[in-house]
Design a protein around this motif. Structure first.
Motif, short mmCIF file in Angstrom:
data_model
loop_
_atom_site.label_atom_id
_atom_site.label_comp_id
_atom_site.label_asym_id
_atom_site.label_seq_id
_atom_site.Cartn_x
_atom_site.Cartn_y
_atom_site.Cartn_z
N ASP A 137 0.84 -1.20 0.00
CA ASP A 137 0.00 0.00 0.00
C ASP A 137 0.88 1.25 0.00
O ASP A 137 2.08 1.19 0.27
CB ASP A 137 -0.91 0.01 1.23
N TRP A 138 0.25 2.37 -0.32
CA TRP A 138 0.87 3.68 -0.15
C TRP A 138 0.44 4.24 1.20
O TRP A 138 -0.72 4.10 1.60
CB TRP A 138 0.44 4.65 -1.24
N VAL A 139 1.36 4.87 1.89
CA VAL A 139 1.04 5.51 3.17
C VAL A 139 0.32 6.82 2.87
O VAL A 139 0.71 7.58 1.98
CB VAL A 139 2.32 5.77 3.99
N GLY A 140 -0.75 7.08 3.63
CA GLY A 140 -1.57 8.27 3.36
C GLY A 140 -0.84 9.58 3.61
O GLY A 140 -1.02 10.57 2.90
N ASP A 141 0.01 9.62 4.62
CA ASP A 141 0.74 10.84 4.97
C ASP A 141 1.80 11.13 3.90
O ASP A 141 2.65 10.28 3.60
CB ASP A 141 1.39 10.68 6.34
N GLN A 142 1.76 12.32 3.31
CA GLN A 142 2.70 12.70 2.25
C GLN A 142 3.41 13.99 2.64
O GLN A 142 3.08 15.08 2.17
CB GLN A 142 1.96 12.87 0.92
N PRO A 143 4.39 13.90 3.51
CA PRO A 143 5.04 15.12 4.03
C PRO A 143 5.96 15.77 3.00
O PRO A 143 6.43 15.14 2.06
CB PRO A 143 5.84 14.58 5.22
N PHE A 144 6.21 17.05 3.21
CA PHE A 144 7.15 17.80 2.36
C PHE A 144 8.55 17.65 2.97
O PHE A 144 8.91 18.34 3.93
CB PHE A 144 6.73 19.27 2.30
N LEU A 145 9.31 16.74 2.40
CA LEU A 145 10.63 16.42 2.96
C LEU A 145 11.78 16.67 1.99
O LEU A 145 12.93 16.69 2.41
CB LEU A 145 10.68 14.95 3.39
N LEU A 146 11.48 16.85 0.71
CA LEU A 146 12.54 16.89 -0.29
C LEU A 146 12.80 18.34 -0.72
O LEU A 146 11.94 18.98 -1.33
CB LEU A 146 12.14 16.04 -1.49
N LEU A 147 13.98 18.83 -0.40
CA LEU A 147 14.35 20.22 -0.69
C LEU A 147 15.11 20.28 -2.01
O LEU A 147 16.06 19.53 -2.24
CB LEU A 147 15.22 20.78 0.43
N GLU A 148 14.67 21.19 -2.89
CA GLU A 148 15.38 21.44 -4.15
C GLU A 148 16.48 22.47 -3.87
O GLU A 148 16.20 23.64 -3.60
CB GLU A 148 14.41 22.00 -5.19
N ASN A 153 -3.42 -1.22 9.68
CA ASN A 153 -2.69 -1.10 10.95
C ASN A 153 -1.21 -0.85 10.71
O ASN A 153 -0.57 -0.07 11.43
CB ASN A 153 -2.87 -2.37 11.78
N HIS A 154 -0.70 -1.50 9.71
CA HIS A 154 0.71 -1.34 9.34
C HIS A 154 0.99 0.10 8.90
O HIS A 154 2.00 0.69 9.29
CB HIS A 154 1.02 -2.33 8.22
N VAL A 155 0.10 0.67 8.10
CA VAL A 155 0.27 2.04 7.63
C VAL A 155 0.25 3.02 8.80
O VAL A 155 1.07 3.94 8.88
CB VAL A 155 -0.82 2.39 6.59
N ARG A 156 -0.69 2.83 9.70
CA ARG A 156 -0.76 3.72 10.87
C ARG A 156 0.51 3.62 11.72
O ARG A 156 1.01 4.62 12.24
CB ARG A 156 -1.99 3.38 11.72
N TYR A 157 1.03 2.41 11.84
CA TYR A 157 2.26 2.22 12.62
C TYR A 157 3.42 2.98 11.96
O TYR A 157 4.21 3.64 12.65
CB TYR A 157 2.57 0.72 12.70
N LEU A 158 3.51 2.92 10.64
CA LEU A 158 4.59 3.62 9.94
C LEU A 158 4.44 5.13 10.04
O LEU A 158 5.43 5.86 10.13
CB LEU A 158 4.63 3.18 8.47
N GLU A 159 3.22 5.61 9.98
CA GLU A 159 3.01 7.05 10.10
C GLU A 159 3.53 7.57 11.44
O GLU A 159 4.08 8.67 11.51
CB GLU A 159 1.52 7.37 9.95
N THR A 160 3.37 6.76 12.47
CA THR A 160 3.79 7.19 13.80
C THR A 160 5.28 6.98 14.03
O THR A 160 5.98 7.88 14.53
CB THR A 160 3.00 6.41 14.87
N HIS A 161 5.79 5.81 13.68
CA HIS A 161 7.15 5.44 14.07
C HIS A 161 8.20 5.66 12.99
O HIS A 161 9.40 5.59 13.28
CB HIS A 161 7.18 3.96 14.50
N LEU A 162 7.78 5.92 11.77
CA LEU A 162 8.76 6.16 10.70
C LEU A 162 8.65 7.58 10.15
O LEU A 162 9.64 8.32 10.12
CB LEU A 162 8.57 5.15 9.56
#
Length: 366
Positions: free
Chosen positions: A4-15, A118-127
């Motif tokens: 799956d794709w994780v729902g959270d899509q943060p802005f992390l990549l700086l040009e 459940n796996h996606v929610r875990y990654l959103e929190t811990h990764l």
């Protein structure tokens, strides 16, 4: 393997040049028993990213699970209803390549995908939350950090359990997985053919690749990689493979087994090789057949005798078969199956002169 794709899509990549910050998309997988995690960042959620993530996940686990369970994403599933499941063509090829079963959970059934949610929610929190503490200047740098953090999560012991995800993977999941294929899956370029032409060749990139002639008039799918051309029927079942050609000539790449019987016969009759000259000689009789066979075998390489065979056969094509057979028989008796010997014996026979052995050139084997 849940995908799956994780729902959270943060802005992390700086040009670095413009100072613009891009959001990233997290591809994630987990296994059903051990919950071993794989995660990777991409710039988008397109099909190419989804396929690449799946390939990398399989390589990370070092084996293939019986089922791939993606969510009902457009990148993997074209249609999924209670009556019908249609996979995206590339993902269907991925399924065939890994010899696995792609089985998305039922649409609009939350309990059918509880594990991956459940796996996606875990990654959103811990990764993902720890990753938000900084920005990255390249996707490679971000994925290196993801790899390190995922390794920590996989090695961390479960709450109230004396083992980690990695321990459970080694004990339960890994022994049940199939080994990886020796090759790496390659995404194809697709070309749909509504009807195979009457000449049973399909054009791609200026070359024409054959398919079995019984497919004429039927739809087909051509799949091209950098090294190979695969042709499938309308149900995505493989019909044939060809090595992809980049040469200017020949344009037509044809397998003999694909040809109509009458076309194959014409090719065999007109192919100028040793078999061609032997067939031609057999028209005159057994002596001529043996003479030509000896001529072909007399050279170090059979091809070196083709011109001599062609010269003899063309020169006698209008003569009575009996004369040709007699000349060939005399040459065989003298153990001198050569072009010059044949022409001399033929000349003497036509002029009525006796063909005695002393009038003939001596052969080194006599």
């Amino acid at each position: 393997m849940y995908i799956d794709w994780v729902g959270d899509q943060p802005f992390l990549l700086l040009e670095p040049d413009t100072g613009e910050v891009h959001k990233v998309h997290f591809f994630a997988t987990t296994l059903g028993v051990s919950s071993l995690i794989y995660a990777e960042a991409f710039l988008n959620e397109k099909l190419s990213s989804f396929v690449e993530g799946t390939i990398h996940a399989v390589q990370f686990y070092g084996g293939i699970t019986k089922y791939f369970v993606p969510d009902n994403l457009k990148a993997a599933v074209t249609k999924h209803s209670k009556d019908e499941l249609v996979l995206q063509s590339v993902y269907s090829d991925l399924e065939d390549f890994y010899d696995t079963i792609v089985l998305p959970p039922p649409p609009r059934k939350p309990r059918g995908k509880a594990t991956v949610e459940n796996h996606v929610r875990y990654l959103e929190t811990h990764l993902i939350e720890p990753l938000k503490e900084r920005t990255y200047t390249s996707l490679e740098e971000l994925n290196r950090d993801i790899k390190e953090k995922v390794a920590v999560l996989n090695s961390r012991k479960f709450q109230n359990r004396p083992y980690s995800r990695l321990d459970a993977f080694e004990r339960y999941d890994k022994p049940c997985m199939k080994p990886l294929p020796h090759e790496i899956f390659t995404v194809c370029d697709y070309k749909a053919i509504s009807k195979v032409p009457d000449n049973y060749h399909i054009e791609y990139d200026g070359h024409y690749y054959s398919v079995v002639y019984t497919q004429c008039g039927k739809p087909a799918i051509l799949k091209a990689t950098h090294t190979e051309i695969r042709i499938c029927d309308s149900y995505n079942r493989l019909l044939c493979k060809h090595k992809r050609s980049y040469r200017d000539f020949p344009r037509y790449i044809t397998e003999d087994s694909h040809m109509r019987p009458e076309h194959l016969y014409y090719k065999e009759v007109n192919s100028k090789d040793g078999a061609y000259y032997r067939r031609w000689a057999s028209v005159f009789g057994p002596s001529m057949s043996e003479f030509i066979d000896r001529m072909l075998k007399s050279s170090k390489h059979e091809e070196q005798s083709y011109n001599a065979c062609a010269g003899i056969l063309h020169s006698v094509k209008d003569l009575p078969h009996g004369i040709v057979e007699e000349v060939a028989r005399q040459c065989i008796e003298m153990n001198s199956c050569r072009y010059k010997t044949f022409k001399q014996v033929l000349g003497k026979l036509q002029s009525g002169e006796p063909c005695s052995e002393e009038h003939l050139p001596q052969h080194e084997n006599i």
